[in-house]
Design an enzyme around this catalytic site. Structure first.
Site, PDB file in Angstrom:
ATOM      1  N   ASP A   1       8.935  31.147 -10.028  1.00  0.00           N
ATOM      2  CA  ASP A   1       8.611  30.014  -9.166  1.00  0.00           C
ATOM      3  C   ASP A   1       8.773  30.362  -7.693  1.00  0.00           C
ATOM      4  O   ASP A   1       8.037  29.864  -6.832  1.00  0.00           O
ATOM      5  CB  ASP A   1       9.475  28.803  -9.527  1.00  0.00           C
ATOM      6  CG  ASP A   1      10.966  29.105  -9.492  1.00  0.00           C
ATOM      7  OD1 ASP A   1      11.355  30.278  -9.647  1.00  0.00           O
ATOM      8  OD2 ASP A   1      11.762  28.160  -9.326  1.00  0.00           O
TER       9      ASP A   1
ATOM     10  N   THR B   1      33.971   3.723  -2.504  1.00  0.00           N
ATOM     11  CA  THR B   1      33.743   4.992  -3.197  1.00  0.00           C
ATOM     12  C   THR B   1      32.264   5.305  -3.348  1.00  0.00           C
ATOM     13  O   THR B   1      31.836   6.450  -3.168  1.00  0.00           O
ATOM     14  CB  THR B   1      34.410   4.957  -4.590  1.00  0.00           C
ATOM     15  OG1 THR B   1      35.813   4.733  -4.434  1.00  0.00           O
ATOM     16  CG2 THR B   1      34.200   6.276  -5.316  1.00  0.00           C
TER      17      THR B   1
ATOM     18  N   ASP C   1      13.102  24.457  -1.689  1.00  0.00           N
ATOM     19  CA  ASP C   1      12.761  23.837  -2.973  1.00  0.00           C
ATOM     20  C   ASP C   1      13.964  23.051  -3.461  1.00  0.00           C
ATOM     21  O   ASP C   1      14.932  23.613  -3.974  1.00  0.00           O
ATOM     22  CB  ASP C   1      12.367  24.921  -3.973  1.00  0.00           C
ATOM     23  CG  ASP C   1      11.766  24.337  -5.250  1.00  0.00           C
ATOM     24  OD1 ASP C   1      11.891  23.122  -5.471  1.00  0.00           O
ATOM     25  OD2 ASP C   1      11.188  25.106  -6.037  1.00  0.00           O
TER      26      ASP C   1
ATOM     27  N   GLY D   1      12.772  35.034  -9.285  1.00  0.00           N
ATOM     28  CA  GLY D   1      12.219  34.000 -10.154  1.00  0.00           C
ATOM     29  C   GLY D   1      10.729  33.806  -9.931  1.00  0.00           C
ATOM     30  O   GLY D   1      10.226  33.884  -8.799  1.00  0.00           O
TER      31      GLY D   1
ATOM     32  N   HIS E   1      13.363  20.003 -14.963  1.00  0.00           N
ATOM     33  CA  HIS E   1      12.097  19.286 -15.061  1.00  0.00           C
ATOM     34  C   HIS E   1      10.919  20.255 -15.124  1.00  0.00           C
ATOM     35  O   HIS E   1      11.003  21.384 -14.642  1.00  0.00           O
ATOM     36  CB  HIS E   1      11.901  18.352 -13.855  1.00  0.00           C
ATOM     37  CG  HIS E   1      12.912  17.265 -13.765  1.00  0.00           C
ATOM     38  ND1 HIS E   1      14.030  17.348 -12.970  1.00  0.00           N
ATOM     39  CD2 HIS E   1      12.995  16.051 -14.373  1.00  0.00           C
ATOM     40  CE1 HIS E   1      14.753  16.242 -13.093  1.00  0.00           C
ATOM     41  NE2 HIS E   1      14.143  15.447 -13.943  1.00  0.00           N
TER      42      HIS E   1
ATOM     43  N   THR F   1      18.705  20.960 -10.234  1.00  0.00           N
ATOM     44  CA  THR F   1      19.706  21.965 -10.554  1.00  0.00           C
ATOM     45  C   THR F   1      20.108  22.805  -9.364  1.00  0.00           C
ATOM     46  O   THR F   1      21.290  23.147  -9.194  1.00  0.00           O
ATOM     47  CB  THR F   1      19.182  22.885 -11.679  1.00  0.00           C
ATOM     48  OG1 THR F   1      18.815  22.081 -12.795  1.00  0.00           O
ATOM     49  CG2 THR F   1      20.238  23.887 -12.100  1.00  0.00           C
TER      50      THR F   1
END
Length: 259
Positions: free
Chosen positions: A109, A185, A129, A107, A12, A133
């Protein structure tokens, strides 16, 4: 003055507009590597126009996706040649001493988050953070130095992997189950994600504080990113929620480089 900030991650892109130090608008779009520089510009200007913002005075951005960074630099060269633009990377002032084995591989960020944590909260501090991902932990010591952190899989990535690789599993809504012991489940998956990731966060934060040899009551633990509330609600170690921490860090980057 209106400052436009872009935090581009793998899944994103979070965008914010600041009027001085006030966040007056924010958006989130997908980080599509196929998007061209012209498409990025049209997308950004469309969002800005929709909010009635008539003029962009400056831009600050960080990007962890090399293919997208190429397009953003191209956009800057074509459309924003007269604007002050700060792209976090070598040569950009951050004001954060980086004490890692190889500072260049940290990185962008993560550096921005460390700056915001140091300026807003002071060290020692841990930034958690949580994005789709990855779940990234960044540590600022008592001297406001960035000293490293940890990286774990993200919530969305884990859910997608389970649905893709598990023959009898499927995608589920990320919500709190009736009980930690799932009766079906769907509830079993929800329990594993919600309580499992809360346990991951608390376990790593606890070990990081022990490594810092710090008093847990004097360490600020900040949740940021597009975190799922269901997970953060069950993290016992989180002391502060600041979803716009990275955008604030980009505003500080701009101030250090252009004011």
């Amino acid at each position: 003055m209106t400052l436009l900030c872009l935090d581009v991650s793998n899944s994103h892109t979070t965008i914010g507009a600041f009027d001085d130090d006030e966040l007056i608008a924010h958006w989130q779009v997908s980080s599509d590597e196929r998007r061209t520089s012209d498409e990025w510009y049209m997308l950004l200007m469309g969002l800005v126009d929709q909010e009635g913002i008539s003029h962009i005075s400056a831009v600050a951005l960080c990007c962890t996706v090399p293919a997208i960074l190429v397009e953003l630099r191209s956009m800057q060269e074509r459309y924003w040649t007269d604007l002050p633009v700060a792209i976090v990377g070598p040569g950009v002032k951050t004001g954060v001493p980086i004490h890692t084995d190889n500072p260049r591989e940290v990185g962008a960020d993560r550096i921005v988050n460390a700056l915001a944590a140091a300026e807003l909260y002071g060290g020692p501090a841990i930034v958690v953070d949580l994005n789709g991902t990855a779940t990234i932990f960044d540590v600022v010591d008592e001297s406001n130095r960035y000293i490293g952190g940890a990286i774990a899989p993200g919530v969305e990535l884990s859910l997608e992997a389970l649905a893709r690789r598990g023959a009898q599993l499927r995608s589920v809504e990320l919500a709190l189950p009736r009980d930690v012991i799932g009766k079906n489940t769907v509830e079993a998956l929800q329990s594993g994600i919600v309580y499992g990731f809360a346990g991951l966060v608390d376990g790593l934060v606890t070990r990081i504080i022990e490594s810092l040899d710090a008093d847990p009551d004097h360490v600020t633990v900040i949740a940021t990113g597009s975190y799922p509330e269901a997970v953060v609600d069950h993290c016992a170690t989180i002391t502060t929620r600041d979803p716009w921490l990275t955008l604030t860090g980009l505003r500080l980057i701009h101030e250090k480089n252009h004011e």
